[in-house]
Design a protein around this motif. Sequence first.
Motif, short mmCIF file in Angstrom:
data_model
loop_
_atom_site.label_atom_id
_atom_site.label_comp_id
_atom_site.label_asym_id
_atom_site.label_seq_id
_atom_site.Cartn_x
_atom_site.Cartn_y
_atom_site.Cartn_z
N THR A 156 0.81 -1.13 -0.28
CA THR A 156 0.18 -0.08 0.04
C THR A 156 0.89 1.13 0.00
N ALA A 157 1.92 1.35 1.00
CA ALA A 157 2.75 2.43 0.98
C ALA A 157 3.58 2.54 -0.21
N LEU A 158 3.74 1.50 -1.01
CA LEU A 158 4.60 1.91 -2.41
C LEU A 158 3.68 2.04 -3.43
N SER A 159 2.47 2.16 -3.37
CA SER A 159 1.38 2.34 -4.41
C SER A 159 0.94 3.89 -4.36
N ILE A 160 1.28 4.72 -3.51
CA ILE A 160 1.03 6.04 -3.27
C ILE A 160 2.15 6.93 -3.21
N GLU A 161 1.96 8.44 -3.42
CA GLU A 161 3.06 9.13 -2.93
C GLU A 161 3.52 9.09 -1.74
N ARG A 162 4.69 9.42 -1.22
CA ARG A 162 5.39 9.35 0.26
C ARG A 162 6.28 10.38 0.05
N GLU A 163 6.64 10.68 1.39
CA GLU A 163 7.65 11.90 1.83
C GLU A 163 9.25 11.20 1.57
N PRO A 164 9.87 11.58 0.62
CA PRO A 164 11.27 10.81 0.46
C PRO A 164 12.20 11.02 1.86
N VAL A 165 12.93 9.96 2.11
CA VAL A 165 13.83 10.14 3.25
C VAL A 165 15.25 10.76 2.60
N ASN A 166 15.39 12.10 3.11
CA ASN A 166 16.26 12.81 2.36
C ASN A 166 17.83 12.49 3.22
N ASP A 167 17.73 12.21 4.45
CA ASP A 167 19.05 12.19 5.02
C ASP A 167 19.84 10.79 4.65
N PRO A 168 21.06 10.92 3.83
CA PRO A 168 21.65 9.80 3.55
C PRO A 168 22.01 8.57 4.91
N GLU A 169 22.43 9.44 5.89
CA GLU A 169 22.77 8.44 6.95
C GLU A 169 21.59 7.66 7.53
N ILE A 170 20.24 7.89 7.29
CA ILE A 170 19.30 7.34 7.84
C ILE A 170 19.08 5.88 6.58
N ARG A 171 19.33 6.24 5.33
CA ARG A 171 19.34 5.29 4.21
C ARG A 171 20.32 4.38 4.71
N THR A 172 21.56 4.66 4.89
CA THR A 172 22.71 3.86 4.91
C THR A 172 22.56 2.97 6.38
N GLN A 173 22.01 3.55 7.21
CA GLN A 173 21.64 2.54 8.57
C GLN A 173 20.65 1.42 8.32
N VAL A 174 19.60 1.86 7.52
CA VAL A 174 18.64 0.75 7.44
C VAL A 174 19.04 -0.29 6.45
N LEU A 175 19.91 0.10 5.61
CA LEU A 175 20.82 -0.67 4.53
C LEU A 175 21.47 -1.83 5.56
N GLU A 176 22.22 -1.19 6.25
CA GLU A 176 23.25 -2.09 7.09
C GLU A 176 22.52 -2.96 7.92
N ALA A 177 20.96 -2.39 8.54
CA ALA A 177 20.44 -3.11 9.47
C ALA A 177 19.86 -4.58 8.47
#
Length: 371
Positions: free
Chosen positions: A289-310
């Motif tokens: 559902t979340a991927l079928s609608i517009e959503r706010e991007p996560v602009n902080d690269p540190e957050i994106r790095t952390q979730v990928l490491e997780a």
Amino acid sequence: MATELEELVSFLSSPSPQITKAAVDIVRGLTGSEEGLHSLANQAKALIPALSRLLTAPKEVSEAAAEALVNLSQNSNLAEEMVQLKLVETTMDVLYKPECYVTRLLVMLLVNLTQLDAGTVSLLQTDDEKVRGLYVMKLVRSFCRTTHENDDDSFEHVGSILVNITKHQTGRELLLDPKRGLLKQIIRQFDSSSSLRKKGVSGTIRNCCFEAENQLQNLLLVSEFLWPALLLPVAGNKVRVVNSAGSRWSRAVAHRYGMAESGAVSLSGRYSLIYSEEDRKKMPLELGTALSIEREPVNDPEIRTQVLEAIYLILLQEAGRRAFWSVNGPRIVQVGYEDEEDPKVMGAYEQLGSLLVSGSGMEEPSTETTE
């Protein structure tokens, strides 16, 4: 004969409110410079208790005292002295008094003190089995009951405290204890509009994933909230255009696993990458559902790095890999990688991708039954 600084510190305990107010204002001013911090450091044993006692004073005094303590705690030696003088315990006591006027500052003070091992031990209350984890439970409750939108969000820095305590195994085990249910509460704060809260949550999840080898089942118990928190920040935008030569990720991964290189239509020799209905059918409802609608991007690269490491830490476990496939995880990070431009985040995607293309047990689980 007392020095000027010794006299100044003694005035913090004056029975005269005017003298106390003048003294604490001067001390606060001194803590704003390296030279002032250095001079006050020699008075730490008297200064820190005197400032601590003022935390319950009227706002104009308690605020100055709290600001001074926050500034002083940025010095690791003074922070050590504070922990030894039981300032973690004092702070938690004052923090939950009805007449507390300095909530945000006290939470910031705890952030600084828990950067020390001794400060984390004090907050976790590891020495007393009867109350172990009580302080953390209170902070998590406050973190989850306040919001960034409706007030001054005095507890938003709790996310940073959680990152600090989960650098230690005892802290990770506390949050992963299913009977306490703390991790589930924390993860749900990832929906906040506060970047500070998001970063605290993502860093905490990442740290907890270092326990994946022994506590994967406890992590996956909250998968309904865990996977959206980990995958949505790195799922790319709803629509992306690339050239007809194909994407960086898809040539390697999509070919190996028979994925479509884009769930898309051709636009003058270019492709618009959109999650197709087929993609979303392979995902749990909350993700699809979340991927079928517009959503706010996560602009902080540190957050994106952390979730990928997780995610990477989870995928090191066989059951984690199966869970990842069950939510169509490879497709999501494939699209996200195609959108990424930050070099460090791309490196985290590529580390994850190395598991996908190395043949390390990452094949999609078979749907065939054995007779």
